[in-house]
Design an enzyme around this catalytic site. Structure first.
Site, PDB file in Angstrom:
ATOM      1  N   HIS A  60      -3.293   4.226  -2.677  1.00 38.05           N
ATOM      2  CA  HIS A  60      -4.285   3.396  -1.985  1.00 38.05           C
ATOM      3  C   HIS A  60      -4.908   4.173  -0.820  1.00 38.05           C
ATOM      4  O   HIS A  60      -6.110   4.106  -0.584  1.00 38.05           O
ATOM      5  CB  HIS A  60      -3.630   2.121  -1.444  1.00 38.05           C
ATOM      6  CG  HIS A  60      -3.031   1.222  -2.482  1.00 38.05           C
ATOM      7  ND1 HIS A  60      -1.685   1.013  -2.598  1.00 38.05           N
ATOM      8  CD2 HIS A  60      -3.605   0.475  -3.462  1.00 38.05           C
ATOM      9  CE1 HIS A  60      -1.446   0.160  -3.582  1.00 38.05           C
ATOM     10  NE2 HIS A  60      -2.585  -0.177  -4.134  1.00 38.05           N
TER      11      HIS A  60
ATOM     12  N   LEU B 214       0.824  -1.214   0.000  1.00 37.04           N
ATOM     13  CA  LEU B 214       0.000   0.000   0.000  1.00 37.04           C
ATOM     14  C   LEU B 214       0.855   1.260   0.000  1.00 37.04           C
ATOM     15  O   LEU B 214       1.890   1.340   0.660  1.00 37.04           O
ATOM     16  CB  LEU B 214      -0.930  -0.018   1.218  1.00 37.04           C
ATOM     17  CG  LEU B 214      -1.881  -1.228   1.279  1.00 37.04           C
ATOM     18  CD1 LEU B 214      -2.781  -1.121   2.513  1.00 37.04           C
ATOM     19  CD2 LEU B 214      -2.729  -1.347   0.015  1.00 37.04           C
TER      20      LEU B 214
HETATM   21  P1  AMP Z   1      -3.321  -2.304  -7.036  1.00 35.75           P
HETATM   22  O1  AMP Z   1      -2.990  -2.625  -5.610  1.00 35.75           O
HETATM   23  O2  AMP Z   1      -2.169  -1.776  -7.814  1.00 35.75           O
HETATM   24  O3  AMP Z   1      -4.090  -3.398  -7.715  1.00 35.75           O
HETATM   25  O4  AMP Z   1      -4.326  -1.074  -6.960  1.00 35.75           O
HETATM   26  C1  AMP Z   1      -5.470  -1.109  -6.144  1.00 35.75           C
HETATM   27  C2  AMP Z   1      -6.313   0.106  -6.454  1.00 35.75           C
HETATM   28  O5  AMP Z   1      -5.554   1.276  -6.199  1.00 35.75           O
HETATM   29  C3  AMP Z   1      -6.734   0.158  -7.929  1.00 35.75           C
HETATM   30  O6  AMP Z   1      -8.067   0.647  -8.001  1.00 35.75           O
HETATM   31  C4  AMP Z   1      -5.755   1.140  -8.506  1.00 35.75           C
HETATM   32  O7  AMP Z   1      -6.244   1.830  -9.637  1.00 35.75           O
HETATM   33  C5  AMP Z   1      -5.566   2.092  -7.346  1.00 35.75           C
HETATM   34  N1  AMP Z   1      -4.311   2.809  -7.477  1.00 35.75           N
HETATM   35  C6  AMP Z   1      -3.069   2.289  -7.617  1.00 35.75           C
HETATM   36  N2  AMP Z   1      -2.157   3.273  -7.754  1.00 35.75           N
HETATM   37  C7  AMP Z   1      -2.846   4.437  -7.712  1.00 35.75           C
HETATM   38  C8  AMP Z   1      -2.478   5.816  -7.818  1.00 35.75           C
HETATM   39  N3  AMP Z   1      -1.211   6.198  -8.002  1.00 35.75           N
HETATM   40  N4  AMP Z   1      -3.458   6.736  -7.736  1.00 35.75           N
HETATM   41  C9  AMP Z   1      -4.752   6.374  -7.559  1.00 35.75           C
HETATM   42  N5  AMP Z   1      -5.163   5.101  -7.457  1.00 35.75           N
HETATM   43  C10 AMP Z   1      -4.230   4.151  -7.533  1.00 35.75           C
END
Ligand code: AMP
Length: 287
Positions: free
Chosen positions: A37, A33
């Site tokens: 996140h 995270l």
């Molecule tokens: P992940 O853990 O990478 O699968 O991401 C989980 C959630 O966090 C997904 O909805 C991603 O689009 C969101 N997320 C990841 N990185 C970012 C970021 N830099 N800005 C906004 N949301 C993010």
């Protein structure tokens, strides 16, 4: 803060909370995270009484074993970050709990899954949509917050929730970036210091494209403006840059034929630094 490791335990808690009249907000993640996140968690907290975060590195959505194996899994730090953020429950199932022997059903996205990341990552969106359907079934949220960082994923999940009558409000949250503009990503920790420095060309390329779009109707020229920025960086290897309709995700070639208004058109890029693949996107006509 509660921690659940099986869908049944998660469902039981969720049913109790719903029966007590609580509105549940949900943020699905793969852990490691970061502030992106955290922004989603804070957004969910504004929209619900209780926030659930899932932490699950979903084997179904990885195309490459090395990416899956190398994906960071700092579970203790993640649990601490969730507690600190005021999360009510963490759902951290094992792969065996999510996909027990005999598991066979898949949820298949429609045409939204056939463009951009789709052809470049075969099976990826099927894996994403299948796991999110299962996570939704475990958590039974009223609202789920996804990042615009994975813009295509956000559109596909929004469509799934509508198509399958899930009555879950799917919300997109803006991209959170490092001070130099690089979008926060769990994969950024896998970049070497020189690759991390070089990765700034990704947001810079999107900046260049947005600037070019002010003076041309040719998507080719817009894409070209981004491409030259990335190609000037020896550590970067461009996979794609594309200009697309923000709703149906179809490629746009003639910007003269579309409405130049915020929210209508986006530009996305996928760029490799060594064996780390980064994606980013922007509103081409953001205010
Ligand atoms: P992940 O853990 O990478 O699968 O991401 C989980 C959630 O966090 C997904 O909805 C991603 O689009 C969101 N997320 C990841 N990185 C970012 C970021 N830099 N800005 C906004 N949301 C993010």
């Amino acid at each position: 803060m509660e921690i659940f490791t099986t869908p049944a335990a998660m469902q039981a808690w969720s049913s109790r909370q719903r029966a007590a009249g609580h509105r549940i907000g949900f943020v699905p993640t793969m852990g490691a995270l970061h502030d992106g996140h955290r922004a989603l968690i804070d957004d969910a907290a504004l929209r619900a009484d209780l926030v659930v975060v899932s932490i699950f590195v979903n084997p179904l959505q990885f195309n490459e074993a090395a990416d899956f194996d190398g994906y960071p899994r700092p579970i203790d730090d993640d649990v601490a970050a969730c507690a600190q953020a005021g999360v009510a429950a963490v759902f951290a199932p094992t792969a065996a709990a999510m996909y027990p022997p005999g598991f066979q059903t898949r949820v298949v996205p429609g045409p939204l899954g056939d463009v951009m990341e789709g052809p470049n990552r075969p099976g990826h969106f099927e894996g994403v949509v299948t796991v999110v359907a299962k996570l939704f079934a475990a958590v039974r949220p009223d609202v789920a917050v996804f990042g615009q960082k994975d813009y295509q994923q956000l559109r596909i999940i929004t469509q799934m929730a509508a198509d399958l009558d899930l009555s879950i409000d799917v919300v997109g949250h803006p991209i959170v970036r490092d001070p130099d503009g690089l979008a926060k990503s769990s994969r950024n920790v896998r970049l070497s210091p020189s690759q991390r420095a070089a990765a700034v060309v990704v947001p810079q390329a999107l900046d260049a494209a947005i600037a070019a779009a002010v003076t041309t109707d040719s998507s080719y020229d817009v894409v070209r403006a981004a491409t030259v920025v990335i190609e000037a960086e020896p550590l970067a290897s461009l996979e794609y840059v594309t200009v697309f309709d923000a709703t149906d995700l179809t490629e746009i070639t003639d910007l003269g034929a579309v409405e130049r208004s915020p929210g209508a058109v986006r530009i996305a890029a996928a760029v490799w630094f060594g064996d780390v693949r980064l994606i980013d996107n922007r509103d081409l006509f953001e205010p």
